[in-house]
Enzyme design. Structure first.
Site, PDB file in Angstrom:
ATOM      1  N   ASP A   7       0.885  -1.164   0.000  1.00  0.00           N
ATOM      2  CA  ASP A   7       0.000   0.000   0.000  1.00  0.00           C
ATOM      3  C   ASP A   7       0.924   1.215   0.000  1.00  0.00           C
ATOM      4  OD1 ASP A   7      -2.152   1.767   0.258  1.00  0.00           O
ATOM      5  OD2 ASP A   7      -2.189   1.580   2.437  1.00  0.00           O
ATOM      6  N   GLU A  70      -1.140  -1.546  -4.733  1.00  0.00           N
ATOM      7  CA  GLU A  70      -2.359  -0.757  -4.891  1.00  0.00           C
ATOM      8  C   GLU A  70      -2.003   0.522  -5.628  1.00  0.00           C
ATOM      9  OE1 GLU A  70      -5.718  -0.513  -1.845  1.00  0.00           O
ATOM     10  OE2 GLU A  70      -4.657   1.388  -1.587  1.00  0.00           O
ATOM     11  N   ASP A 142      -2.312   0.928   7.232  1.00  0.00           N
ATOM     12  CA  ASP A 142      -1.541   0.765   5.998  1.00  0.00           C
ATOM     13  C   ASP A 142      -1.084  -0.689   5.866  1.00  0.00           C
ATOM     14  OD1 ASP A 142      -1.520   3.532   4.992  1.00  0.00           O
ATOM     15  OD2 ASP A 142      -0.407   3.931   6.831  1.00  0.00           O
TER      16      ASP A 142
END
Length: 183
Positions: A7, A70, A142
């Site tokens: 992420d 992502e 996260d």
């Protein structure tokens, strides 16, 4: 299958390593997860270097089969968006440096894969990650988002193109997936 999920972030980048095994990935477990925390006063280029080095360390430690990242969502601040894209590129470069395939996922696709809702909150994602992977300690949202990215990729990869709604990558894959349709 072992997947390293990322992420990306300019101050905090989450990472999660998920292993799936068995037919269809029936066993799913978190091997490692956390975040790469970067000082606010550190120059952006040095942050990118630290992210690169940490991704290399994680790859060398866990030997993932693939890396899933992502992709940054479209924001209003162009400068912030540019920095996030650089982080994403840095992660991809580190994986490619170790010759590991990279996949990219939109946040809504990851959330839907894990929670069933494309607009799930970070807390809903964390709740489902705890339930699915049995993680008990909270290492930040996260980190849970990165585990979700890894899990979404592992599930999609093991389900195959037909289950994920995607087309086969090439004719050989199509023929293998559709033996009755070829004369």
């Amino acid at each position: 299958m072992i997947v390293l999920g990322i992420d990306p972030g300019t101050r905090t980048a989450g990472f999660g390593v998920v292993e799936t095994s068995g037919r269809g990935g029936r066993t799913e477990r978190a091997l490692d997860y956390g975040s790469i925390d970067l000082p606010a006063d550190l120059d952006h280029t040095l942050r990118l270097q630290r992210i690169y080095e940490r991704i290399i360390e994680l790859v060398d430690q866990h030997h993932p089969d693939e890396v899933a990242v992502e992709v940054p969502f479209l924001g209003h601040n162009v400068q912030s968006m540019r920095k996030l894209v650089r982080v994403e590129a840095t992660v991809m470069l580190a994986a490619m440096h170790r010759q590991i395939p990279v996949a990219q996922y939109a946040p809504a696709e990851v959330k839907k894969s894990v929670t069933g809702k494309g607009r799930a909150t970070k807390d809903q994602v964390w709740f489902m990650i705890r339930a699915l992977l049995g993680t008990t300690d909270d290492r930040g949202r996260d980190a849970s988002d990165a585990l979700a990215v890894a899990l979404a990729h592992a599930r999609r990869t093991q389900a195959g193109p037909a289950a994920s709604g995607g087309a086969p990558k090439d004719w050989a894959a199509f023929i293998k997936a559709n033996p009755g349709r070829v004369r």
